[in-house]
Write a protein that holds these residues in place. Structure first.
Motif, PDB file in Angstrom:
ATOM      1  N   ALA A 117       0.825  -1.252  -0.063  1.00 16.82           N
ATOM      2  CA  ALA A 117       0.174  -0.101  -0.066  1.00 16.82           C
ATOM      3  C   ALA A 117       0.760   1.348  -0.095  1.00 16.82           C
ATOM      4  O   ALA A 117       0.659   2.145  -0.729  1.00 16.82           O
ATOM      5  N   ARG A 118       1.848   1.145   0.701  1.00 15.18           N
ATOM      6  CA  ARG A 118       2.933   2.471   0.633  1.00 15.18           C
ATOM      7  C   ARG A 118       3.564   2.425  -0.587  1.00 15.18           C
ATOM      8  O   ARG A 118       3.590   3.914  -1.090  1.00 15.18           O
ATOM      9  N   ALA A 119       3.877   1.601  -1.059  1.00 16.27           N
ATOM     10  CA  ALA A 119       4.449   1.620  -2.531  1.00 16.27           C
ATOM     11  C   ALA A 119       3.347   2.219  -3.433  1.00 16.27           C
ATOM     12  O   ALA A 119       3.979   2.863  -4.801  1.00 16.27           O
ATOM     13  N   ARG A 120       2.324   2.093  -3.313  1.00 18.88           N
ATOM     14  CA  ARG A 120       1.267   2.466  -4.275  1.00 18.88           C
ATOM     15  C   ARG A 120       0.446   3.880  -3.761  1.00 18.88           C
ATOM     16  O   ARG A 120      -0.026   4.502  -4.536  1.00 18.88           O
ATOM     17  N   GLY A 121       1.166   4.425  -2.829  1.00 16.21           N
ATOM     18  CA  GLY A 121       0.969   5.993  -2.431  1.00 16.21           C
ATOM     19  C   GLY A 121      -0.414   5.981  -1.604  1.00 16.21           C
ATOM     20  O   GLY A 121      -0.817   7.276  -1.388  1.00 16.21           O
ATOM     21  N   ALA A 122      -0.582   5.039  -0.720  1.00 14.20           N
ATOM     22  CA  ALA A 122      -1.713   5.302   0.204  1.00 14.20           C
ATOM     23  C   ALA A 122      -1.506   6.428   1.166  1.00 14.20           C
ATOM     24  O   ALA A 122      -0.240   6.401   1.504  1.00 14.20           O
ATOM     25  N   SER A 123      -2.402   7.057   1.409  1.00 12.33           N
ATOM     26  CA  SER A 123      -2.212   8.375   2.225  1.00 12.33           C
ATOM     27  C   SER A 123      -2.175   7.959   3.619  1.00 12.33           C
ATOM     28  O   SER A 123      -1.611   8.819   4.608  1.00 12.33           O
ATOM     29  N   ARG A 124      -2.849   6.920   4.085  1.00 14.37           N
ATOM     30  CA  ARG A 124      -2.899   6.570   5.397  1.00 14.37           C
ATOM     31  C   ARG A 124      -2.936   5.065   5.679  1.00 14.37           C
ATOM     32  O   ARG A 124      -3.880   4.601   4.869  1.00 14.37           O
ATOM     33  N   ILE A 125      -2.338   4.549   6.223  1.00 16.63           N
ATOM     34  CA  ILE A 125      -2.324   3.046   6.719  1.00 16.63           C
ATOM     35  C   ILE A 125      -2.426   2.775   8.221  1.00 16.63           C
ATOM     36  O   ILE A 125      -1.408   3.208   8.860  1.00 16.63           O
ATOM     37  N   ILE A 126      -3.567   2.195   8.492  1.00 14.20           N
ATOM     38  CA  ILE A 126      -3.792   1.970   9.918  1.00 14.20           C
ATOM     39  C   ILE A 126      -3.463   0.557  10.068  1.00 14.20           C
ATOM     40  O   ILE A 126      -3.821  -0.259   9.676  1.00 14.20           O
ATOM     41  N   GLY A 127      -2.505   0.455  11.300  1.00 13.20           N
ATOM     42  CA  GLY A 127      -2.055  -0.911  11.743  1.00 13.20           C
ATOM     43  C   GLY A 127      -2.906  -1.380  13.003  1.00 13.20           C
ATOM     44  O   GLY A 127      -3.073  -0.615  13.764  1.00 13.20           O
ATOM     45  N   VAL A 128      -3.425  -2.598  12.663  1.00 14.22           N
ATOM     46  CA  VAL A 128      -4.250  -3.080  14.090  1.00 14.22           C
ATOM     47  C   VAL A 128      -3.524  -4.289  14.629  1.00 14.22           C
ATOM     48  O   VAL A 128      -3.373  -5.440  13.753  1.00 14.22           O
ATOM     49  N   ASP A 129      -2.934  -4.355  15.908  1.00 14.82           N
ATOM     50  CA  ASP A 129      -2.317  -5.525  16.111  1.00 14.82           C
ATOM     51  C   ASP A 129      -2.269  -5.300  17.932  1.00 14.82           C
ATOM     52  O   ASP A 129      -2.267  -4.200  18.473  1.00 14.82           O
ATOM     53  N   ILE A 130      -2.390  -6.630  18.553  1.00 15.59           N
ATOM     54  CA  ILE A 130      -2.216  -6.641  20.115  1.00 15.59           C
ATOM     55  C   ILE A 130      -0.877  -6.385  20.556  1.00 15.59           C
ATOM     56  O   ILE A 130      -0.583  -6.127  21.867  1.00 15.59           O
ATOM     57  N   ASN A 131       0.072  -6.874  19.962  1.00 16.38           N
ATOM     58  CA  ASN A 131       1.503  -6.765  20.286  1.00 16.38           C
ATOM     59  C   ASN A 131       2.007  -5.336  19.968  1.00 16.38           C
ATOM     60  O   ASN A 131       2.430  -4.895  18.731  1.00 16.38           O
ATOM     61  N   PRO A 132       2.453  -4.481  20.746  1.00 19.12           N
ATOM     62  CA  PRO A 132       2.906  -3.162  20.786  1.00 19.12           C
ATOM     63  C   PRO A 132       4.166  -3.170  19.775  1.00 19.12           C
ATOM     64  O   PRO A 132       4.532  -2.034  19.412  1.00 19.12           O
ATOM     65  N   ASN A 133       5.047  -4.118  20.012  1.00 24.48           N
ATOM     66  CA  ASN A 133       6.281  -4.200  19.384  1.00 24.48           C
ATOM     67  C   ASN A 133       6.043  -4.133  17.965  1.00 24.48           C
ATOM     68  O   ASN A 133       7.221  -3.756  17.041  1.00 24.48           O
ATOM     69  N   LYS A 134       4.933  -4.900  17.315  1.00 25.01           N
ATOM     70  CA  LYS A 134       4.757  -4.817  15.979  1.00 25.01           C
ATOM     71  C   LYS A 134       4.762  -3.379  15.326  1.00 25.01           C
ATOM     72  O   LYS A 134       4.835  -3.007  14.103  1.00 25.01           O
ATOM     73  N   PHE A 135       4.161  -2.359  16.292  1.00 29.42           N
ATOM     74  CA  PHE A 135       3.985  -0.903  15.800  1.00 29.42           C
ATOM     75  C   PHE A 135       5.267  -0.468  15.441  1.00 29.42           C
ATOM     76  O   PHE A 135       5.120   0.512  14.387  1.00 29.42           O
ATOM     77  N   ILE A 136       6.422  -0.683  15.979  1.00 32.53           N
ATOM     78  CA  ILE A 136       7.512   0.016  15.624  1.00 32.53           C
ATOM     79  C   ILE A 136       8.116  -0.506  14.304  1.00 32.53           C
ATOM     80  O   ILE A 136       8.465   0.235  13.646  1.00 32.53           O
ATOM     81  N   LYS A 137       7.998  -1.848  14.279  1.00 33.89           N
ATOM     82  CA  LYS A 137       8.274  -2.367  12.796  1.00 33.89           C
ATOM     83  C   LYS A 137       7.462  -1.986  11.799  1.00 33.89           C
ATOM     84  O   LYS A 137       8.075  -1.582  10.705  1.00 33.89           O
ATOM     85  N   GLY A 138       5.988  -1.671  11.924  1.00 32.93           N
ATOM     86  CA  GLY A 138       5.151  -1.181  11.084  1.00 32.93           C
ATOM     87  C   GLY A 138       5.665   0.257  10.360  1.00 32.93           C
ATOM     88  O   GLY A 138       5.155   0.584   9.387  1.00 32.93           O
ATOM     89  N   GLN A 139       6.173   1.304  11.246  1.00 31.54           N
ATOM     90  CA  GLN A 139       6.476   2.365  10.676  1.00 31.54           C
ATOM     91  C   GLN A 139       7.477   2.160   9.592  1.00 31.54           C
ATOM     92  O   GLN A 139       7.319   3.264   8.569  1.00 31.54           O
ATOM     93  N   ALA A 140       8.302   1.316   9.642  1.00 30.80           N
ATOM     94  CA  ALA A 140       9.264   1.185   8.416  1.00 30.80           C
ATOM     95  C   ALA A 140       8.411   0.651   7.320  1.00 30.80           C
ATOM     96  O   ALA A 140       9.162   0.882   6.300  1.00 30.80           O
ATOM     97  N   MET A 141       7.386   0.169   7.302  1.00 32.52           N
ATOM     98  CA  MET A 141       6.512  -0.402   6.233  1.00 32.52           C
ATOM     99  C   MET A 141       5.386   0.475   5.666  1.00 32.52           C
ATOM    100  O   MET A 141       4.673   0.221   5.010  1.00 32.52           O
ATOM    101  N   GLY A 142       5.660   1.702   6.563  1.00 34.28           N
ATOM    102  CA  GLY A 142       4.703   2.862   6.056  1.00 34.28           C
ATOM    103  C   GLY A 142       3.511   3.107   6.788  1.00 34.28           C
ATOM    104  O   GLY A 142       2.401   3.870   6.394  1.00 34.28           O
ATOM    105  N   VAL A 143       3.273   2.179   7.680  1.00 33.22           N
ATOM    106  CA  VAL A 143       2.049   2.299   8.727  1.00 33.22           C
ATOM    107  C   VAL A 143       1.927   3.859   9.348  1.00 33.22           C
ATOM    108  O   VAL A 143       3.083   4.065  10.070  1.00 33.22           O
ATOM    109  N   THR A 144       1.128   4.366   9.308  1.00 34.03           N
ATOM    110  CA  THR A 144       1.016   5.691   9.748  1.00 34.03           C
ATOM    111  C   THR A 144      -0.022   6.015  10.998  1.00 34.03           C
ATOM    112  O   THR A 144       0.356   6.812  11.888  1.00 34.03           O
ATOM    113  N   ASP A 145      -0.744   4.907  11.198  1.00 36.41           N
ATOM    114  CA  ASP A 145      -1.453   5.001  12.672  1.00 36.41           C
ATOM    115  C   ASP A 145      -1.707   3.558  13.264  1.00 36.41           C
ATOM    116  O   ASP A 145      -1.542   2.487  12.592  1.00 36.41           O
ATOM    117  N   PHE A 146      -1.752   3.602  14.530  1.00 33.93           N
ATOM    118  CA  PHE A 146      -1.791   2.227  15.300  1.00 33.93           C
ATOM    119  C   PHE A 146      -2.777   2.324  16.196  1.00 33.93           C
ATOM    120  O   PHE A 146      -3.268   2.992  17.031  1.00 33.93           O
TER     121      PHE A 146
END
Length: 395
Positions: free
Chosen positions: A232-261
């Motif tokens: 989605a990031r490569a396609r230019g999505a403006s907002r990518i919301i990540g949903v997960d119960i593991n807060p450690n995944k949020f940090i990794k997600g930022q590198a993949m373009g996740v904008t909100d958690f």
């Protein structure tokens, strides 16, 4: 054990030791029963038969599908002893009769969802399903003769897994399930294209067709979910919301373009209501990457009325039906399942590999751990504990 020379991106047979047409004795990680530890065994690997390929595995990694099969979560996966594994890269050791598109020494990746090129589905541009060699969790032997190409030293059959069985120094696959790639491509990274990254990125590109400036919600930030975020990031999505119960995944997600958690375990309104509030009515696309029916319903309802689109990527092992009322589809939301990200493996994956080599998708971000093949039980424990995205094992 066959004494072959290999390097990180190449392999050659010693001139005095030809294995073509012979049974190879090599090392494999064998599972003897549900949840039992992987045991390094000396196994016999038969030569490839008609339209089959035997490859030397150089790298393999671990996916949640391997984990669920190891644990025997459903009837389709309870076939033991078995050699699991379906993400890998390697070198063609030999080919069987009739194989025209590969030869000894070619660099390849195995694919669990094959492409024969001849069936009605393969000839259609509408699907990447293959009637003859599509993914089949019940399949445990080869198509040619209904037998396994693996056996113990005393001749007991060891079953195949998902058309691939990559937890072995050598494996035999139908040629429809082997993809030849650019010899300059780094094989360690190409391992990820066998399943996780292709599945997630392809879901964003081929199935959802995410558009620039669109909004996305991804439920489950494992490797597949983060690959969908990367797509989605490569396609230019403006907002990518990540949903997960593991807060450690949020940090990794930022590198993949996740904008909100959003952590669904935190108290508050239902997930879909929270997502609708922060996106002015809902996201354009949602991806369910967990395999949980309650999560699937939240993913579906989190999309925007009129055009919202949900892609199902998680494996649902229970026989329960979709948690949707038919009338809810009259609000204009759509839902679809995705296999292998919609990629036709043999005809489209080589181009995707080229795109990855050129940096469109950064594969390095997905490799969180590297271990020798003998440490496979440790690699599974990392996945169970949620500490790894992809642990690559070097054989």
């Amino acid at each position: 054990m066959a004494n072959h020379q290999n390097s990180a991106n190449g392999w050659s047979k010693p001139s005095d030791q030809r294995t073509t047409g012979k049974v190879i004795t090599c090392k494999a990680a064998v599972v003897w029963g549900p949840g039992q530890p992987f045991v390094m065994e000396q196994v016999q690997v038969d030569p490839p038969q008609k339209l089959e390929v035997r490859i030397k595995i150089l790298f393999t990694s671990i996916c949640h599908t391997d984990l669920s099969a190891w644990q025997g979560e459903n009837e389709a996966q309870r076939a033991f002893p078995r050699i699991l594994g379906h993400e890998a890269s390697g070198i063609v050791e030999s080919v069987g009769e009739g194989v025209k598109d590969m030869k000894e020494g070619d660099h390849v990746v195995p694919i669990f969802n094959g492409e024969c090129g001849d069936c009605k589905c393969c000839k259609s541009e509408k699907t990447n399903i293959c009637h003859n060699f599509g993914v089949n969790p019940f399949k445990k032997v080869m198509n040619n003769d209904g037998k396994s190409r693996f056996s113990t030293k005393d001749g007991k059959p060891i079953y195949h897994f998902l058309n691939t069985s990559t937890f072995s120094e050598y494996t035999v696959l139908e040629s429809a399930c082997v993809v030849k790639i650019d010899p300059e491509a780094p094989l360690k990274k190409m391992t990820l294209l066998s399943c996780g990254v292709s599945t997630g990125v392809g879901a964003a590109w081929n199935i959802a067709n995410v558009q620039a400036t669109s909004t996305v919600a991804i439920f489950g930030l494992g490797a597949v979910g983060l690959a969908a975020a990367e797509g989605a990031r490569a396609r230019g999505a403006s907002r990518i919301i990540g949903v997960d119960i593991n807060p450690n995944k949020f940090i990794k997600g930022q590198a993949m373009g996740v904008t909100d958690f959003i952590n669904p375990s935190e108290p508050g309104k239902p997930l879909h209501e929270r997502i609708r509030e922060i996106t002015d009515g809902g996201v354009d696309y949602s991806f369910e990457c967990i395999g949980n029916l309650d999560v699937l319903r939240e993913a579906f309802l989190s999309t925007h009325e009129g055009w919202g689109f949900t892609v199902v990527l998680g494996i649902h092992p229970t026989p329960k039906m979709l948690p949707l009322h038919p009338m809810e589809l009259f609000h204009g939301r759509g839902i679809i399942g995705s296999v292998f990200g919609g990629f036709k493996g043999k005809s489209q994956l080589p181009h995707f590999a080229q795109e990855c080599m050129h940096g469109v998708v950064d594969l390095d971000k997905f490799i969180t751990h590297e271990l020798p093949f003998e440490k496979i039980n440790d690699a599974f424990q990392l996945l169970i504990e949620g500490k790894s995205l992809r642990c690559v094992l070097q054989l």
